[in-house]
Design an enzyme around this catalytic site. Structure first.
Site, mmCIF file in Angstrom:
data_model
loop_
_atom_site.group_PDB
_atom_site.id
_atom_site.type_symbol
_atom_site.label_atom_id
_atom_site.label_comp_id
_atom_site.label_asym_id
_atom_site.label_seq_id
_atom_site.Cartn_x
_atom_site.Cartn_y
_atom_site.Cartn_z
ATOM 1 N N ASP A 1 -9.528 -2.800 -5.424
ATOM 2 C CA ASP A 1 -9.206 -4.005 -4.664
ATOM 3 C C ASP A 1 -10.136 -3.548 -3.071
ATOM 4 O OD1 ASP A 1 -7.764 -2.209 -3.405
ATOM 5 O OD2 ASP A 1 -5.670 -3.160 -3.584
ATOM 6 N N HIS B 1 -7.650 -5.592 -0.930
ATOM 7 C CA HIS B 1 -6.464 -4.870 -0.240
ATOM 8 C C HIS B 1 -5.488 -5.489 0.705
ATOM 9 C CE1 HIS B 1 -4.030 -1.257 -0.514
ATOM 10 N NE2 HIS B 1 -3.993 -1.183 0.729
ATOM 11 N N SER C 1 0.767 -1.069 -0.161
ATOM 12 C CA SER C 1 -0.076 0.057 -0.108
ATOM 13 C C SER C 1 0.810 1.163 -0.118
ATOM 14 C CB SER C 1 -1.079 -0.096 1.152
ATOM 15 O OG SER C 1 -1.950 0.965 0.914
#
Length: 691
Positions: free
Chosen positions: A604, A646, A413
């Site tokens: 996601d 994610h 991320s």
């Protein structure tokens, strides 16, 4: 006249006795031939044996019919000559013939009883081999039929020659038949057995069988006389798996797949994934195959040349800085990435940087996490944004980190953005800090001076919003959400808390002699409440675009991106979250999925797919999962992983039972494989330059 009649009767009796003797001798020859045949060759397959079991009954019935006819003729002669004194000789001869016939019949039954018993025992041990010998069975069946015809013809010719056989020859007792150790060659549809105790003579015997496919086998199974009960016994033994059954040596390949929800099954799958071969080759993986083995007590050198540093994203807390109930960031409880990779002998680390800080502050902290020392955010930066210049002190995992001594960086991320910015500072420095230092003097961090190239071997990003996320623009960076985030930091900054959320440079830490009321008043005056120097802003489309303009591609670094998608197109053309997407990302997924730009909708749960693939202003190339990702100076975009949201990249969704620990194990060992290939490519290039 009476004398002539007696002579004729005597001639008839003599002729009858001769016929009986011939029949008895014939039976003896046939039974002897069958006993010898049963000793030479036991049955080799189930189909041939079934035919054999049927045919002996027919021949036995024929023999019994001959015996009954002979007995009937003799009984008629006894009735006709019962009163004659000369019948005594005929009776003696008849009794001798009957005794011999009975003895021969018992011999046949004894032989076949033994044969049935041995065949029954042998059937179980050969069941799986018989199933694998279909082609050989058909060929042998033809041979058996031809041989049976030859035997019938031979029996007829033997009858005509039986007059020359010695009537006093004793009958041969039944002999024990040795078990058959012949093995049928497995067909191509049956996996080979891993059993090392299998007979070594199998191949030689199969080669002999296949060498002359048209040659008849002279050692055919003996004829057997069995009843229905014995036949049932044989069939039952064929259905029960025996010790020699190959299916027990194929590791359950013929059994249904076991569910992997249980921890034991999941641990075994993880173990198998970790023990898969690891490669260091750039083009030929087989040539440089390498198995992963844990470090031994006296083993100091890790499997990877350069340390691998994993960098968490927004809201990430790792190691001692994580609260008691906070999940393990890298792998959750499904697959503890750092722990498992270390067990396998890899030099890996998880960096601990700010959970709410900006990419700038996080990049500086990452540098000191690796190098060690007190964090210096820079005099110019501190003055510009209004927070403290210095932060906490790191011990450092690589104090001698300098050009030529590299690390691999893997970011999830926001962590992917952080490592890009740190590498930019190492190579090109910070122009604002350099200018401020020239104007005001004083100290300047080595991170900001530039000229530190060849310190990073690779950059790998996982679900990184390189181009930002609409979720940050429309939700995360709103004033209401920012107030909640900073209020949480204010609360966790009390003197009794050991958790550092990463905003201490902004004053979010109660002083030892400071009351909580005074602490609240002081923090409320911090400039962070109106500043853009935080994660909420950096994750927006505008904040990410500024970062892209600040960073450049290093021609000596291998760049790779991984992207997931966990949304589907609805009836109106918008993207909706897939079933199983982490429940906390339902709102953000719908925000992204309803964007006005169609190409920005797939996501996601937090990051749009188009943002995770690569920075929009930098070159890229699509690569497959199989080809070695070793190109340098260009983003290598891996195929999009369908169904991964994610947090599936880090395994912290404890409610998602579809994503297994073995899946994460395969994913991260695949990343390690690519990093080893990068090292191998670099070593090969160095050798070429030296030569």
């Amino acid at each position: 006249m009476l004398r002539g009649q007696e002579e004729r009767k005597y001639s008839i009796r003599k002729y009858s006795i001769g016929v009986v003797s011939v029949l008895a001798a014939t039976m003896f020859v046939v039974s002897s031939h069958e006993a010898q045949a049963s000793e030479k060759t036991p049955t080799s397959n189930a189909a041939a044996q079934k035919e054999t079991l049927n045919q002996p009954g027919e021949q036995g019935n024929a023999i019994t019919s001959h015996q009954m006819q002979s007995g009937k003729q003799l009984d008629d002669m006894h009735k006709e000559n019962g009163k004659s004194g000369t019948v005594t000789e005929g009776k003696d001869t008849l009794q001798s013939s009957k005794h011999q016939s009975t003895q021969n019949s018992k011999t046949i039954r004894t032989q076949n009883d033994n044969q049935v018993k041995q065949d029954s025992e042998r059937q179980g041990s050969k069941q799986s081999h018989q199933n694998n010998a279909t082609n050989n069975t058909e060929r042998q069946n033809d041979q058996v039929q031809n041989t049976h015809h030859a035997e019938r013809n031979g029996s007829q010719s033997t009858t005509s020659q039986s007059n020359d056989v010695d009537k006093s020859q004793p009958s041969i007792p039944a002999q024990k038949v040795l078990p058959n150790h012949d093995k049928a060659a497995p067909t191509s549809t049956t996996p080979p057995s891993n059993d090392k105790t299998a007979p070594k003579s199998t191949k030689a015997q199969d080669a002999t069988t296949d060498k002359h496919p048209n040659q008849q086998d002279t050692h055919q199974p003996a004829h057997q006389i069995i009843d229905a009960k014995q036949d049932d016994t044989v069939r039952q033994s064929e259905q029960k798996p025996q010790v020699g059954d190959l299916s027990k040596h194929i590791d359950g390949q013929n059994s249904p797949e076991k569910p992997t929800d249980k921890n034991t099954d999941n641990k075994q799958l993880i173990k198998d994934a970790l023990q898969a071969p690891k490669t260091r080759s750039t083009t030929n993986a087989a040539a440089d195959a390498k198995k992963v083995r844990p470090l031994k007590a006296n083993q100091v050198q890790p499997l990877n040349k350069y340390p691998v540093v994993f960098v968490h994203g927004f809201l990430g807390l790792v190691g001692d800085n994580a609260p008691a109930l906070y999940p393990n960031y890298w792998g959750g409880n499904k697959f503890k990435v750092i722990e498992e990779l270390r067990k396998q002998g890899y030099n890996v680390h998880q960096a601990s940087v700010s959970a709410f800080g900006s990419n700038y502050d996080r990049a500086v902290e990452l540098y000191y996490y690796i190098k060690g020392g007190r964090v210096d955010y820079g005099a110019a930066h501190a003055a510009k944004y209004g927070h403290e210049r210095y932060g906490k002190t790191y011990k450092g995992i690589m104090p001698n980190w300098e050009p030529g001594k590299k690390v691999h960086l893997v970011g999830h991320s926001m962590g992917g953005q952080t490592i890009r910015l740190m590498e930019e500072f190492l190579r090109n420095g910070n122009k604002e800090e350099i200018a401020y230092h020239k104007a005001h003097g004083g100290e300047i961090s080595p991170l900001f001076t530039g000229g530190h190239n060849n310190m990073v071997a690779s950059i790998t990003t996982l679900a990184t919003p390189h181009n930002g996320s609409q979720a940050a623009d429309k939700f995360g960076n709103t004033e209401a959400v920012r107030k909640i985030m900073f209020a949480l930091n204010r609360f966790m900054g009390n003197k009794y808390s050991n958790i550092d959320l990463g905003l201490t440079q902004w004053g979010f830490k109660q002083l030892p002699n400071e009351s909580y009321i005074d602490y609240i008043k002081r923090v409320s005056k911090s400039k962070i409440w109106t500043s853009d120097d935080n994660a909420a802003y950096d994750l927006t489309l505008d904040g990410s675009a500024k970062l892209n303009n600040m960073t450049s591609m290093n021609p000596n670094i291998t760049y790779t991106t991984y992207t997931g998608v966990s949304s589907h197109t609805g009836p109106l053309g918008y993207e909706n979250p897939d079933l199983g997407t982490f429940f906390l990302m339902d709102t953000t997924s719908r925000i992204i999925g309803h964007d006005a730009r169609e190409e920005w909708r797939k996501n996601d749960g937090v990051v749009p797919v188009i943002s995770s693939l690569h920075p929009s202003n930098q070159p890229f190339i699509n690569v497959t999962n199989d080809e070695p990702a070793t190109r340098r100076g260009i983003w290598q975009v891996k195929p999009i992983i369908q169904g991964w949201d994610h947090v599936d990249f880090i395994g912290v969704d404890f409610l998602d039972f579809k994503r297994k620990g073995a899946e994460l194990a395969n994913f991260y060992t695949g990343i390690i494989n690519d990093l080893l290939r990068v090292e191998a490519t670099e070593s090969k290039g160095t050798q070429l330059k030296a030569s």
